[in-house]
Scaffold this motif. Structure first.
Motif, PDB file in Angstrom:
ATOM      1  N   LEU A   1       4.378   1.320  15.116  1.00 17.07           N
ATOM      2  CA  LEU A   1       5.458   0.655  15.270  1.00 17.07           C
ATOM      3  C   LEU A   1       6.666   1.582  15.816  1.00 17.07           C
ATOM      4  CD1 LEU A   1       5.634  -1.941  12.310  1.00 17.07           C
ATOM      5  CD2 LEU A   1       5.328  -2.358  14.829  1.00 17.07           C
ATOM      6  N   LEU A   2       6.497   2.912  15.516  1.00 18.22           N
ATOM      7  CA  LEU A   2       7.510   3.882  15.955  1.00 18.22           C
ATOM      8  C   LEU A   2       7.720   3.766  17.460  1.00 18.22           C
ATOM      9  CD1 LEU A   2       9.500   6.001  14.833  1.00 18.22           C
ATOM     10  CD2 LEU A   2       7.747   7.475  14.937  1.00 18.22           C
TER      11      LEU A   2
ATOM     12  N   GLN B   1       7.597   1.866  19.446  1.00 15.16           N
ATOM     13  CA  GLN B   1       8.140   0.381  19.780  1.00 15.16           C
ATOM     14  C   GLN B   1       9.671   0.281  19.462  1.00 15.16           C
ATOM     15  OE1 GLN B   1       6.136  -3.240  18.382  1.00 15.16           O
ATOM     16  NE2 GLN B   1       4.062  -2.332  18.850  1.00 15.16           N
ATOM     17  N   VAL B   2      10.150   0.548  18.380  1.00 16.34           N
ATOM     18  CA  VAL B   2      11.397   0.724  17.797  1.00 16.34           C
ATOM     19  C   VAL B   2      12.412   1.951  17.886  1.00 16.34           C
ATOM     20  CG1 VAL B   2      10.703  -1.215  15.965  1.00 16.34           C
ATOM     21  CG2 VAL B   2      10.893   0.854  15.305  1.00 16.34           C
TER      22      VAL B   2
ATOM     23  N   GLU C   1      13.210   2.129  10.529  1.00 11.93           N
ATOM     24  CA  GLU C   1      12.839   0.657  10.654  1.00 11.93           C
ATOM     25  C   GLU C   1      11.635   0.223  10.999  1.00 11.93           C
ATOM     26  OE1 GLU C   1      14.183  -2.701  14.261  1.00 11.93           O
ATOM     27  OE2 GLU C   1      15.004  -0.684  13.958  1.00 11.93           O
ATOM     28  N   ALA C   2      10.648   1.510  11.332  1.00 11.62           N
ATOM     29  CA  ALA C   2       9.430   1.254  11.584  1.00 11.62           C
ATOM     30  C   ALA C   2       8.637   0.956  10.187  1.00 11.62           C
ATOM     31  CB  ALA C   2       8.541   2.381  12.449  1.00 11.62           C
ATOM     32  N   ARG C   3       9.073   1.962   9.187  1.00  9.51           N
ATOM     33  CA  ARG C   3       8.614   1.849   7.965  1.00  9.51           C
ATOM     34  C   ARG C   3       8.847   0.327   7.433  1.00  9.51           C
ATOM     35  NH1 ARG C   3      11.583   4.114   3.022  1.00  9.51           N
ATOM     36  NH2 ARG C   3      12.443   2.440   3.661  1.00  9.51           N
TER      37      ARG C   3
ATOM     38  N   ARG D   1      12.218   5.737  12.621  1.00  7.22           N
ATOM     39  CA  ARG D   1      11.152   5.785  11.783  1.00  7.22           C
ATOM     40  C   ARG D   1      11.602   4.748  10.465  1.00  7.22           C
ATOM     41  NH1 ARG D   1       6.676   8.546  10.651  1.00  7.22           N
ATOM     42  NH2 ARG D   1       6.864   9.588  12.300  1.00  7.22           N
TER      43      ARG D   1
ATOM     44  N   GLN E   1       3.254   2.077  10.469  1.00  3.25           N
ATOM     45  CA  GLN E   1       4.479   2.817  10.717  1.00  3.25           C
ATOM     46  C   GLN E   1       4.469   3.336  12.169  1.00  3.25           C
ATOM     47  OE1 GLN E   1       7.166   4.910   7.800  1.00  3.25           O
ATOM     48  NE2 GLN E   1       5.738   6.455   8.767  1.00  3.25           N
ATOM     49  N   ASP E   2       3.397   4.370  12.233  1.00  2.00           N
ATOM     50  CA  ASP E   2       3.195   5.195  13.227  1.00  2.00           C
ATOM     51  C   ASP E   2       3.184   4.341  14.651  1.00  2.00           C
ATOM     52  OD1 ASP E   2       3.466   7.437  11.929  1.00  2.00           O
ATOM     53  OD2 ASP E   2       1.384   7.645  11.684  1.00  2.00           O
TER      54      ASP E   2
ATOM     55  N   ARG F   1       9.348  -2.400   8.663  1.00  2.00           N
ATOM     56  CA  ARG F   1       8.473  -3.417   9.329  1.00  2.00           C
ATOM     57  C   ARG F   1       6.997  -3.412   8.923  1.00  2.00           C
ATOM     58  NH1 ARG F   1      10.284  -4.389  15.695  1.00  2.00           N
ATOM     59  NH2 ARG F   1      12.555  -4.705  15.459  1.00  2.00           N
TER      60      ARG F   1
END
Length: 340
Positions: free
Chosen positions: A277-278, A280-281, A286-288, A284, A274-275, A290
């Motif tokens: 991806l955060l 990129q997106v 949405e990152a979670r 938080r 999640q961290d 994904r």
């Protein structure tokens, strides 16, 4: 107390039905009706080979119980209170535990005809105990035809009783946990049980209603008894026995903690992913989501493993998880939670 009440004592094998029936009959100055199960010629063979002797055993019990209770109950209640150490309807419970297919269908037809002629109890006292307690009491009384009773059969029976009384509406039900309760040698315990029974006879109903799960949890489809969870418990029990898996309360607890650790490791991967991806997106949530998608199969498997061990523990302890969960959520719904 209503004139000439009829009290039926119920519960699994070894829970203490006859002992309590004798005590209550004396306490309320009533007559005593005890089941004459020793006369069943198939009982010993049944415990040794259940599939082969189940139908003969069950049909004999049905007819024997009918002969004993038909007319005797009504005639006795004309002049005296009555306490019995069994409920006629419990025959149906055992039949559904031991029979299947055409045999069960035939049994149900006969039971339906006979059951209509048996008077309903004023109060049913449902005695409960852990599987270990039941096994200990059965061993202590050492009846020859009970020596081959398997622990797994008792677990099945306890679950069947829980389901039976969860839906039972023919009479008020008073449930008493007998673990650690010695009504034979402890006068205080005996007096407390007698008092509870007399209090229950004074009330209109002693069976607590199921909570309105739709109202308390605001779910579109409320949880109900008899849907899925009891089926899972029965399957898990049968699966463990078929495969010869270890059935031990403490071993299963250790395995459950290991599975919870596996869940924690999967969620740790979600945290780190999640961290990453955060950035990129930029969101938080949405990152979670994904990150969860990358481990969903692993998380699903570990959660299923944890559930399996939870079911195993419940089976070994003789606990109906569905009933326990609904009761717990009912208590939670009535609590006042502190504001965050």
């Amino acid at each position: 107390m209503a004139p000439n009440p009829y009290i039926a004592i119920e519960g699994a094998i070894g829970v203490g039905k006859t002992t309590l029936a004798r005590i209550l009959a004396e306490a309320i100055q009533g007559e005593l009706l005890l089941e004459v199960f020793e006369e069943n010629p198939f009982l010993g063979d049944f415990y040794a080979d259940r599939p082969r002797y189940a139908f003969q055993t069950q049909l004999f019990f049905l007819l024997s119980r009918y002969r004993q209770q038909h007319r005797v109950i009504a005639q006795t209640l004309e002049h005296h209170a009555l306490v019995s150490d069994y409920l006629f309807a419990k025959d149906w419970l055992f039949a559904h535990l031991n029979l299947a297919g055409d045999e069960l269908a035939m049994y149900e037809r006969v039971h339906a005809i006979l059951g209509e002629q048996i008077p309903a109890a004023t109060l049913v006292v449902y005695l409960k105990a852990s599987t270990d307690t039941l096994m200990g009491r059965i061993a202590f009384r050492d009846r020859s035809y009970e020596r081959q009773i398997e622990r797994g059969y008792l677990v099945d029976l306890q679950l069947a009783y829980e389901r039976f009384f969860a839906e039972y509406t023919a009479a008020p039900v008073l449930t008493i946990d007998t673990d650690g309760l010695d009504i034979v040698h402890e006068p205080a315990a005996r007096a407390a049980v007698i008092s509870r029974v007399k209090d229950a006879l004074q009330s209109d109903s002693y069976q607590l209603p199921l909570p309105d799960m739709q109202a308390t949890l605001a779910e579109p489809r409320p949880l109900q008894r008899g849907q899925r969870l009891p089926d899972f418990q029965r399957f898990q029990h049968a699966f463990d026995r078929e495969r010869g898996f270890i059935i031990d309360l403490f071993f299963d607890y250790i395995c459950l903690t290991e599975e919870l650790g596996e869940i924690g490791r999967v969620l740790k991967r979600v945290w780190h992913r999640q961290d990453a991806l955060l950035a990129q997106v930029g969101n938080r949530s949405e990152a979670r989501d994904r990150a969860l998608q990358t481990v969903s199969a692993d998380l699903e498997e570990e959660l299923a493993d944890a559930l399996a061990y939870l079911l195993k523990i419940a089976n070994d302890a003789g606990i109906d998880l569905e009933s326990a969960y609904i009761k717990k959520m009912d208590r939670n719904a009535r609590r006042t939670w502190p504001s965050p």
